[in-house]
Scaffold this motif. Structure first.
Motif, PDB file in Angstrom:
ATOM      1  N   PRO A  62       0.819  -1.223   0.000  1.00  0.00           N
ATOM      2  CA  PRO A  62       0.000   0.000   0.000  1.00  0.00           C
ATOM      3  C   PRO A  62       0.850   1.268   0.000  1.00  0.00           C
ATOM      4  O   PRO A  62       1.797   1.398   0.776  1.00  0.00           O
ATOM      5  N   GLY A  63       0.518   2.193  -0.902  1.00  0.00           N
ATOM      6  CA  GLY A  63       1.263   3.447  -1.004  1.00  0.00           C
ATOM      7  C   GLY A  63       2.426   3.399  -1.976  1.00  0.00           C
ATOM      8  O   GLY A  63       3.093   4.413  -2.193  1.00  0.00           O
ATOM      9  N   PHE A  64       2.685   2.230  -2.584  1.00  0.00           N
ATOM     10  CA  PHE A  64       3.809   2.080  -3.502  1.00  0.00           C
ATOM     11  C   PHE A  64       3.342   1.990  -4.953  1.00  0.00           C
ATOM     12  O   PHE A  64       4.029   1.431  -5.800  1.00  0.00           O
ATOM     13  N   GLY A  65       2.168   2.541  -5.237  1.00  0.00           N
ATOM     14  CA  GLY A  65       1.674   2.567  -6.606  1.00  0.00           C
ATOM     15  C   GLY A  65       2.421   3.572  -7.455  1.00  0.00           C
ATOM     16  O   GLY A  65       2.696   4.692  -7.016  1.00  0.00           O
ATOM     17  N   ASN A  77       4.761   9.218  -6.216  1.00  0.00           N
ATOM     18  CA  ASN A  77       4.357  10.432  -5.513  1.00  0.00           C
ATOM     19  C   ASN A  77       4.955  10.444  -4.108  1.00  0.00           C
ATOM     20  O   ASN A  77       4.775   9.492  -3.340  1.00  0.00           O
ATOM     21  N   MET A  78       5.675  11.527  -3.792  1.00  0.00           N
ATOM     22  CA  MET A  78       6.226  11.724  -2.455  1.00  0.00           C
ATOM     23  C   MET A  78       6.085  13.200  -2.101  1.00  0.00           C
ATOM     24  O   MET A  78       6.385  14.072  -2.924  1.00  0.00           O
ATOM     25  N   SER A  79       5.640  13.483  -0.890  1.00  0.00           N
ATOM     26  CA  SER A  79       5.552  14.860  -0.391  1.00  0.00           C
ATOM     27  C   SER A  79       4.812  15.777  -1.359  1.00  0.00           C
ATOM     28  O   SER A  79       5.231  16.918  -1.601  1.00  0.00           O
ATOM     29  N   THR A 123       5.981   7.290   6.284  1.00  0.00           N
ATOM     30  CA  THR A 123       5.996   6.412   5.116  1.00  0.00           C
ATOM     31  C   THR A 123       6.940   5.252   5.380  1.00  0.00           C
ATOM     32  O   THR A 123       7.614   5.206   6.403  1.00  0.00           O
ATOM     33  N   ARG A 124       6.996   4.325   4.449  1.00  0.00           N
ATOM     34  CA  ARG A 124       7.923   3.190   4.545  1.00  0.00           C
ATOM     35  C   ARG A 124       9.221   3.476   3.800  1.00  0.00           C
ATOM     36  O   ARG A 124       9.959   2.563   3.454  1.00  0.00           O
TER      37      ARG A 124
END
Length: 247
Positions: A62-65, A77-79, A123-124
Motif C-alpha cells: 500500500p502506497g507504492f503505486g 508520488n512523495m511529499s 511512510t515506509r
C-alpha cells in the motif's frame, strides 16, 4: 456472549485466510496477475511496487503505486510531488529518484515551478545516508552574489531566479534576504557536475516493507492483502504466508 462469539469468528477467518489457497491444482489468478511489468524503459516493476491501472494493487505494498511517464520512466508520488524513478535496486531495497521538476536536462534558462519540502515521515521510505541537503530559494532577485547559485528562472515570476545552495554554505542568510518566493529543502546524492545536474540526477531512498526474497526464491510472486493487512506469497497453484511449499 456476543463479544466472545465475534472474537472466535474473527480468529477463524484469520486462520483460514493464512492457509494455502487454490490447492486444487488450478493456476492461481493472483500469481498470473502479478507478472512483472515495465513502463517502457525496460525497468522491471515488481513488489513492493505496482503500476496503477496496469497491475493489481495486491501485487504491491500500500502506497507504492507508480504511474508511467511519456518517456517510459515510472513515477512515485512523495511529499505532494512527482518523483521520477531512475533505477530500482531490488537487491538492497533502494531506488534513485529525482523531483520531476528537475528531471529535464541541465539548462539555466528553464523556469522551475515551486516544489514541496521532502518529508518521508509516516511512510515506509527513508533517505539513504551520506547524501547532501540543499536549500532552494524561489523568486530571487538577480543579484550578482546569487548568480553562481542560480539554477533557472522562477515559474511564478519569470524575471526572478531559483537559487540552490548547500545548507552549510555561508551565502544562506544572504539568499534569505533576497528571495521572496519561499524556501524548500531538497536532497542530492552528490554534487558532481554542479547543483543543477545533481538535482536532475537525484538521490537515493530505501524502503522498509516485508521482505520478498524467500517467496521469490521459492518460485512465487510477492504481494499484499489489505483485507488482513499482511504480506502474501502468490505461488503457481496456491497462496502462502511467506514462501511457496517445496514440491
Amino acid at each position: 456472549m456476543p463479544f466472545q462469539s465475534s472474537l472466535i469468528l474473527y480468529f477463524v477467518i484469520l486462520i483460514i485466510s493464512l492457509l494455502p489457497q487454490n490447492s486444487d491444482g488450478s493456476l492461481n489468478p493472483k500469481f498470473e496477475a502479478c507478472e512483472p511489468k515495465t513502463c517502457g524503459n525496460n525497468q522491471t516493476i515488481i513488489y513492493p511496487f505496482y503500476i496503477e491501472g496496469i497491475q493489481e494493487p495486491f501485487c504491491g505494498y500500500p502506497g507504492f503505486g507508480l504511474s508511467c511517464g511519456n518517456d517510459g520512466f515510472p513515477f512515485l508520488n512523495m511529499s505532494d510531488d512527482k518523483y521520477m524513478i531512475h533505477q530500482i535496486f531490488y537487491n538492497n531495497n533502494s531506488l534513485r529518484v529525482s523531483n520531476a521538476v528537475f528531471s529535464r536536462p541541465n539548462t539555466r534558462s528553464d523556469c522551475l515551478s515551486r516544489t514541496h519540502n521532502l518529508t518521508l515521515s509516516g511512510t515506509r521510505l527513508a533517505l539513504a545516508p551520506n547524501q547532501c541537503e540543499l536549500v532552494l530559494f524561489f523568486e530571487c532577485d538577480n543579484h550578482d552574489g546569487l548568480q553562481e547559485h542560480r539554477i533557472g528562472c522562477s515559474e511564478e515570476n519569470k524575471t526572478s531566479s531559483v537559487v540552490a545552495i548547500i545548507r552549510e554554505d555561508r551565502n544562506l542568510s544572504f539568499s534569505l534576504k533576497n528571495c521572496k518566493g519561499g524556501v524548500v529543502n531538497a536532497m542530492v546524492e552528490n554534487k558532481e557536475g554542479g547543483v543543477r545536474e545533481a538535482l536532475r540526477r537525484g538521490f537515493v531512498v530505501r524502503w522498509n516493507v516485508s521482505d520478498c526474497n524467500k517467496c521469490r526464491k521459492s518460485g512465487g510472486k510477492c504481494g499484499f492483502d489489505k483485507g488482513i493487512f499482511s504480506f502474501r506469497c502468490y505461488c503457481p497453484h496456491d497462496t502462502h504466508a511467506r514462501k511457496c511449499s517445496q514440491g
